[in-house]
Design an enzyme around this catalytic site. Sequence first.
Site, mmCIF file in Angstrom:
data_model
loop_
_atom_site.group_PDB
_atom_site.id
_atom_site.type_symbol
_atom_site.label_atom_id
_atom_site.label_comp_id
_atom_site.label_asym_id
_atom_site.label_seq_id
_atom_site.Cartn_x
_atom_site.Cartn_y
_atom_site.Cartn_z
ATOM 1 N N GLU A 1 0.860 -1.174 0.000
ATOM 2 C CA GLU A 1 0.000 0.000 0.000
ATOM 3 C C GLU A 1 0.895 1.221 0.000
ATOM 4 O O GLU A 1 2.033 1.161 0.464
ATOM 5 C CB GLU A 1 -0.847 0.058 1.279
ATOM 6 C CG GLU A 1 -1.956 -0.943 1.345
ATOM 7 C CD GLU A 1 -2.447 -1.099 2.779
ATOM 8 O OE1 GLU A 1 -3.061 -0.170 3.305
ATOM 9 O OE2 GLU A 1 -2.166 -2.146 3.371
ATOM 10 N N LYS B 1 2.078 4.751 1.481
ATOM 11 C CA LYS B 1 2.058 5.347 2.805
ATOM 12 C C LYS B 1 1.550 6.775 2.649
ATOM 13 O O LYS B 1 2.264 7.645 2.158
ATOM 14 C CB LYS B 1 3.467 5.322 3.405
ATOM 15 C CG LYS B 1 3.503 5.669 4.873
ATOM 16 C CD LYS B 1 4.843 5.244 5.479
ATOM 17 C CE LYS B 1 4.888 5.436 6.973
ATOM 18 N NZ LYS B 1 4.908 6.832 7.383
ATOM 19 N N ASP C 1 0.483 10.413 3.444
ATOM 20 C CA ASP C 1 1.130 11.347 4.346
ATOM 21 C C ASP C 1 0.113 12.310 4.954
ATOM 22 O O ASP C 1 -0.242 13.319 4.350
ATOM 23 C CB ASP C 1 2.206 12.118 3.570
ATOM 24 C CG ASP C 1 3.280 12.637 4.499
ATOM 25 O OD1 ASP C 1 3.259 12.272 5.693
ATOM 26 O OD2 ASP C 1 4.136 13.400 4.032
ATOM 27 N N TYR D 1 -6.729 2.063 5.965
ATOM 28 C CA TYR D 1 -5.767 0.998 5.679
ATOM 29 C C TYR D 1 -5.753 -0.157 6.664
ATOM 30 O O TYR D 1 -4.949 -1.061 6.515
ATOM 31 C CB TYR D 1 -4.358 1.584 5.544
ATOM 32 C CG TYR D 1 -3.921 2.440 6.713
ATOM 33 C CD1 TYR D 1 -3.669 1.876 7.948
ATOM 34 C CD2 TYR D 1 -3.756 3.818 6.548
ATOM 35 C CE1 TYR D 1 -3.282 2.651 9.012
ATOM 36 C CE2 TYR D 1 -3.350 4.607 7.613
ATOM 37 C CZ TYR D 1 -3.123 4.014 8.839
ATOM 38 O OH TYR D 1 -2.741 4.780 9.888
ATOM 39 N N LYS E 1 10.549 3.979 3.014
ATOM 40 C CA LYS E 1 10.443 5.430 2.813
ATOM 41 C C LYS E 1 11.046 5.850 1.482
ATOM 42 O O LYS E 1 12.173 5.476 1.168
ATOM 43 C CB LYS E 1 11.178 6.168 3.944
ATOM 44 C CG LYS E 1 10.471 6.114 5.275
ATOM 45 C CD LYS E 1 9.350 7.138 5.340
ATOM 46 C CE LYS E 1 8.663 7.186 6.689
ATOM 47 N NZ LYS E 1 9.216 8.088 7.654
ATOM 48 N N CYS F 1 14.937 45.100 12.359
ATOM 49 C CA CYS F 1 14.361 45.001 11.023
ATOM 50 C C CYS F 1 15.377 45.439 9.967
ATOM 51 O O CYS F 1 15.970 46.508 10.090
ATOM 52 C CB CYS F 1 13.116 45.873 10.945
ATOM 53 S SG CYS F 1 12.399 45.908 9.304
ATOM 54 N N CYS G 1 13.907 48.927 8.572
ATOM 55 C CA CYS G 1 13.693 50.165 9.328
ATOM 56 C C CYS G 1 14.459 50.163 10.638
ATOM 57 O O CYS G 1 14.371 51.109 11.415
ATOM 58 C CB CYS G 1 12.207 50.372 9.599
ATOM 59 S SG CYS G 1 11.544 49.204 10.777
ATOM 60 N N CYS H 1 8.415 42.738 12.629
ATOM 61 C CA CYS H 1 8.791 44.129 12.785
ATOM 62 C C CYS H 1 7.528 44.864 13.225
ATOM 63 O O CYS H 1 6.544 44.900 12.506
ATOM 64 C CB CYS H 1 9.288 44.704 11.462
ATOM 65 S SG CYS H 1 9.382 46.498 11.512
ATOM 66 N N CYS I 1 7.741 51.229 8.835
ATOM 67 C CA CYS I 1 8.645 50.301 8.161
ATOM 68 C C CYS I 1 8.406 50.362 6.648
ATOM 69 O O CYS I 1 7.305 50.076 6.188
ATOM 70 C CB CYS I 1 8.388 48.896 8.696
ATOM 71 S SG CYS I 1 9.481 47.661 7.996
HETATM 72 P P1 AMP Z 1 5.399 6.484 11.393
HETATM 73 O O1 AMP Z 1 4.543 7.678 11.671
HETATM 74 O O2 AMP Z 1 6.605 6.768 10.585
HETATM 75 O O3 AMP Z 1 5.625 5.657 12.622
HETATM 76 O O4 AMP Z 1 4.544 5.567 10.419
HETATM 77 C C1 AMP Z 1 3.390 4.926 10.873
HETATM 78 C C2 AMP Z 1 2.198 5.647 10.355
HETATM 79 O O5 AMP Z 1 2.087 5.543 8.955
HETATM 80 C C3 AMP Z 1 0.940 5.050 10.839
HETATM 81 O O6 AMP Z 1 0.606 5.510 12.111
HETATM 82 C C4 AMP Z 1 -0.062 5.521 9.841
HETATM 83 O O7 AMP Z 1 -0.627 6.739 10.281
HETATM 84 C C5 AMP Z 1 0.754 5.853 8.604
HETATM 85 N N1 AMP Z 1 0.315 5.159 7.390
HETATM 86 C C6 AMP Z 1 0.114 5.777 6.202
HETATM 87 N N2 AMP Z 1 -0.280 4.914 5.262
HETATM 88 C C7 AMP Z 1 -0.353 3.705 5.846
HETATM 89 C C8 AMP Z 1 -0.714 2.417 5.382
HETATM 90 N N3 AMP Z 1 -1.066 2.199 4.101
HETATM 91 N N4 AMP Z 1 -0.692 1.398 6.255
HETATM 92 C C9 AMP Z 1 -0.317 1.612 7.549
HETATM 93 N N5 AMP Z 1 0.032 2.807 8.052
HETATM 94 C C10 AMP Z 1 0.027 3.856 7.215
HETATM 95 ZN ZN ZN Z 2 10.671 47.235 9.757
#
Ligand code: AMP
Ligand code: ZN
Length: 670
Positions: A112, A114, A116, A223, A310, A404, A407, A422, A428
């Site tokens: 899957e 990951k 963000d 997930y 990663k 600053c 100014c 500032c 300014c």
């Molecule tokens: P970390 O924050 O680096 O410890 O990574 C773990 C976090 O990745 C988990 O707590 C999830 O929030 C996130 N995550 C994102 N996508 C997935 C996925 N497909 N499966 C499991 N965890 C995921």
């Molecule tokens: Zn200033």
Amino acid sequence: MSAILDKITALREELRQHNHNYYVLDDATISDYDFDVKLKELQGLEEQYPEFFDANSPTQRVGGSITKNFKTVTHKNRMYSLDNSYSKEDLLDWEKRTQKILGVEQLEYTCELKYDGASINLTYEGGKLLKAVTRGDGFQGDDVTENIKTIRSIPLIIKEHNVLDFEIRGEIILPLDGFLKMNEARVEAGEDPYKNPRNTASGSLKLQDSAEVARRPLDCLLYHVVADRIPFKTHEEALANATKSGFKIPKTLKVVSSIDAVFEFINHWDIERHHLPYETDGVVIKVNSLPYQDELGYTSKAPRWAIAYKFKAEQKSTVLESISYQVGRTGAITPVANLEPVELAGTIVKRASLHNADQIEKLDIRVNDTVFVEKGGEIIPKVTSVDLTKRPQNSVPTQYITHCPDCDTELIRQEGDAKHYCPNEYGCPTQIAGRIQHYISRKALDIDGLGAETVALLCKENLIANYADLYDLKVEQIIPLERMAEKSAINMIQGIELSKQIPFEKVLFGLGIRFVGETVAKKLAKHFKNIDKLMQASFEELIAVDEIGDRIAQSIVDFSNDLVNIQLVDRLKNHGVQLQLSAEALEGQTDILKGKIFVVSGVFTKMTRNELKKSIEDNGGKVSSSISKKTTYIIAGDNMGPSKKVKADELKIPIISEDEYLEMLRESLN
Ligand code: AMP
Ligand code: ZN
């Protein structure tokens, strides 16, 4: 009575299905307008019959509740973190460990992405969303249920299914286009843009006002299903089932049976991820079999049955030549790294963000250092670390400026604010020029013949110090300036004169009140109709206006109480700048088209395109330039664009003629 409950139940069910179609399947089968009509009908009935209240009704998604302190909740099942890996070797090691524990050679894995964002745990009981809790420290998190309910892709009641009591985990994300739009609006309102979608998503979960959360285009990708008795054998099956129950689970998931195939998946997505509508920072590999997962169990921090890989953010090293400090229109100071140019992710990078004083100190960044720059989620590249092996011998630690750069006023830093400011708002030069530059900009007073550089020059020559001064400028004063021909001077004065016809809402935007962007200015102008009423409005009166929150209201109150501003506005008024809605604007204003979005295409006979657009807006409708699922009607004249026609047919959006539009107005007015 039961007929009414039946009606309410039917409406709820119907709206639920529409939400699912739109937000999960991305396939709307009803116009926004019709949806709103049904939602209003349901709201009306629920108000009239409060005995039928249901916390999971689709009406509960618009938010409105205020949470001052989020309740701490203990997770029933701990939310673990994930072990990370960065290479194929790491993954092969993980596979070996796993095979050894299980005593099997051949394993199936799910791959899957990951996502963000911010992790969330959703608890369902009897098929209904009971609570939504953030990960917190893994043992306890914050109860953010009210905010989570506003995310339309999360089902409040799941579609019929055999597992009704379960937890499901996922990531709250902010898709990129929504993030960029939010930032555009912030910049327009004179606020700092948000740094990246992830922080903005997690910050959104902890907003006190759920109505504000409802306005943010958040989404939730799931997930992991957790339940006492799961009737499935694999992770994949559990997720497929969750999809059927109405959850959004990205189709990018793939089941494979070797680490080589895992690597193929990684290589593919390392490039393709840049085309996804949201950000991802890696791949999560999980053992697919649930009995095997049980057997593998957890270490003190993470499951043994899963590992994250990663993605590498692209990084380059280069020399930091100098640090400069920029002053914004609001006085915020931003340190910027001037770099020896280097190519990064396809562009030449010469400057990078250093964020703030803390960041510089933490990384001990010094001029002449060799630094690493990275293009991550942020739009602007950033300096991530220093290559200490290359530090010159005579290097000295960076002293952050205390005054600053423009100014020389001593900078201030407010508690909890990472930035220095500032405080010399009215003295300014950058702030003074910045406010005037904003005033004359296209979306504000749109003054032709006057550009940002000229404003800076006029300020430098002490000819202007605020936007009201523009109206006292004389041609004779301007001509002697460097590179200023008589003709340009005359043009400039004419442009300034013409700005007196610019409508109130744009003037209001031009005043540069913090947090009052283009849209908010429009709202305020429409509501208060003139500057006096607006400036006399109390905090309570302000927040009562649709979409005006505490922060905006407070900022307007502060602006209005400042003597300098009161005098400036008075001078603008005396000069004849529009500080009230015009008689025409007031006349014929209705909200009969409220909630409807129009796209106008082709050539018209009874009105010009602009008149048509104005008519739509005057009656409370919205005009959009491109057709989407959200479009209510397309008004087509002669020679409607062929691609628009195709798109309209595809999305089944009704096309009406100019006459039909006018007829619609007439009918609603009667
Ligand atoms: P970390 O924050 O680096 O410890 O990574 C773990 C976090 O990745 C988990 O707590 C999830 O929030 C996130 N995550 C994102 N996508 C997935 C996925 N497909 N499966 C499991 N965890 C995921
Ligand atoms: Zn200033």
